[in-house]
Design a protein around this motif. Structure first.
Motif, mmCIF file in Angstrom:
data_model
loop_
_atom_site.group_PDB
_atom_site.id
_atom_site.type_symbol
_atom_site.label_atom_id
_atom_site.label_comp_id
_atom_site.label_asym_id
_atom_site.label_seq_id
_atom_site.Cartn_x
_atom_site.Cartn_y
_atom_site.Cartn_z
ATOM 1 N N TRP A 115 -5.046 45.264 0.219
ATOM 2 C CA TRP A 115 -5.040 44.013 -0.556
ATOM 3 C C TRP A 115 -4.805 44.293 -2.031
ATOM 4 O O TRP A 115 -4.034 43.585 -2.699
ATOM 5 C CB TRP A 115 -6.365 43.294 -0.359
ATOM 6 N N TYR A 139 -8.550 47.770 4.364
ATOM 7 C CA TYR A 139 -8.020 46.444 4.043
ATOM 8 C C TYR A 139 -8.178 46.130 2.563
ATOM 9 O O TYR A 139 -7.298 45.501 1.958
ATOM 10 C CB TYR A 139 -8.707 45.369 4.890
ATOM 11 N N THR A 154 -2.627 39.850 3.309
ATOM 12 C CA THR A 154 -3.763 40.756 3.172
ATOM 13 C C THR A 154 -5.046 40.015 2.813
ATOM 14 O O THR A 154 -6.141 40.466 3.160
ATOM 15 C CB THR A 154 -3.482 41.830 2.115
#
Length: 470
Positions: free
Chosen positions: A353, A349, A251
């Motif tokens: 993460w 994202y 990630t």
């Protein structure tokens, strides 16, 4: 002598997407890691991919959203970062024969050709899942896009950061803080390189203020290089490109790759601007939190974050309107729609993460607990006479497993011999004969055999069985 850049075009691997990916990953700079290569601070071209796993991974289609943290995602983003970095300049800190050989392979004509073939395959596999669950704006107006950005800002500002909070909750704060800094080094330079890449071009007739804005953004990063170096030094880390390649979460690579993807593929300019606005918002909201975590866990010099600009609601509103209004006046609704796509995908994202890092540092801080869980699981399987799928490995001294993740829960059970197991640059975990460890799905780790030979088993534990035992 023929210049490397003018060498003959290599034989191409054909139309099979997986054959293309395998051919690209066969570059010597991407070979599996050796025992001394946990870090590669003196070699910016050395980026182990774990190419043997490509024999069974499938890159011919889109990766499902549920698999974003699994092995094809990790290896895919490793390969894609290598594609994007080919157009960047990296100079080794000192000439060494092995480094020079990797440099020649990395910048070779063959690697350029194969990277061009692999790029669309990897991008399709890695980014298509973002289309699932993306909610468009009700009306594609600048005002609507601005309202969505401001709403996201308010929600993020009010919410805790699970990843950073998890670091502060660990018993081994220095180890967790170091791992957090490793992840920052995986995406922060990449994102800023993507911004510099996007600044190249001639587009003043369409957007008179855009290039100065992008150049100022990149210049700010360049001017902060000394402060960034001091920050990393607080964890005994260096700023060399790919120096801690094996410890980057998928990630973390993905966050940098996403902005590169939008910058490299020029048709995505409007989406790139959305992702860039998210970058500025994210940095503004996390700068003080990062500084606090690093000062607490590492006593690091956090002056770098003083130079990260803060963007309040009024500033965000002005920024979005300044970027979108002139472009939308010429190119219409598509500008806003694509901007929204880039912003929401970047936010996704960031959330992915945050969850990934929280889980990783919590697991790494609790290795003894997961050794105890492994003993409990093994006893349950034996007592209940339950058979599960099992992989067995016999490895010799210094044989190394490039860091990776598993797509399922696995035990590591040492039958004979000894190995080092690692999930950070700070220390290695010794596993001896008879010892066991539970490695949950998608947790990054690697190993090296210490004894003359080591035999170990990896029982695969399905989700429902693990829930029943624990």
């Amino acid at each position: 002598m023929t210049s490397p850049s003018l060498s003959a075009v290599p034989a191409l691997p054909g139309d099979d997407p997986n054959a293309v990916v395998k051919a690209f990953a066969a570059n010597r700079a991407f070979r599996a890691a050796e025992w001394a290569e946990l870090t590669t601070e003196d070699n910016p071209y050395r980026r182990p991919v774990r190419p043997d796993d490509l024999a069974w991974l499938d890159y011919s289609g889109a990766m499902p959203a549920a698999d974003a943290l699994k092995l094809s995602g990790l290896l895919g983003h490793r390969m894609l970062r290598n594609v994007y970095d080919l157009d960047a300049l990296y100079v080794a800190p000192a000439p060494k024969p092995a480094v020079t050989a990797d440099q020649e392979a990395f910048y070779s004509q063959e690697n350029r050709v194969l990277s061009a073939l692999a790029k669309p395959i990897l991008e399709h596999h890695l980014f298509t899942f973002l289309e699932e669950g993306r909610t468009p704006l009700e009306r594609p107006t600048v005002a609507a896009a601005t309202g969505h950005v401001l709403s996201s800002f308010e929600q993020r500002a009010a919410a805790p950061n699970r990843a950073l909070d998890a670091v502060l909750k660990t018993a081994g704060k220095r180890e967790a803080g170091t791992f957090l800094m490793l992840q920052l080094s995986a995406f922060l330079p990449a994102m800023n390189t993507a911004v510099g890449r996007a600044a190249l071009g001639e587009y003043e007739l369409a957007a008179t203020s855009l290039r100065p804005f992008l150049l100022d953004e990149y210049r700010s990063w360049v001017n902060s290089s000394a402060a960034y170096g001091k920050l990393l030094a607080g964890a005994d880390l260096k700023t060399s490109a790919a120096a801690y390649w094996q410890l980057y979460l998928g990630t973390s690579l993905a966050r940098g790759n996403h902005l590169h993807h939008l910058a490299v593929n020029r048709e995505n300019l409007f989406a790139f601007l959305g992702a860039l606005v998210h970058k500025k918002m994210d940095e503004s909201l996390t700068r003080d939190r990062f500084a606090h975590v690093f000062a607490t866990s590492l006593t690091a010099d956090t002056g770098y974050f003083d130079g990260v600009g803060t963007v309040a609601e009024d500033g965000l509103r002005e920024l979005v309107e300044r970027l979108l209004t002139p472009l939308a006046a010429v190119h219409g609704d598509r500008v806003v729609q694509e901007f929204h796509r880039g912003f929401t995908d970047a936010a996704r994202y960031a959330e992915l993460w945050e969850a990934d890092l929280e889980t990783q540092v919590t697991w790494a801080d609790s290795i003894q607990e997961y050794q105890d869980k492994a003993v409990k699981i093994d006893k349950y399987l034996t007592d209940e006479n339950i058979e599960v799928d099992l992989d067995t490995f016999v490895e010799s001294n210094e044989e190394t497993s490039t860091t990776h993740v598993h797509d399922e829960h696995r035990l590591v059970m040492i039958e004979s011999g000894q190995m080092h197991f690692w999930n950070n640059v700070t220390h290695k975990i010794e596993l001896n004969q008879g010892e066991k460890l539970l490695i949950p799905v998608s947790r990054l780790h690697g190993s090296t055999v210490l004894s003359g030979e080591c035999t170990y088993h990896q029982p695969i534990i399905p989700d429902d069985l693990l829930a029943r035992i624990l």
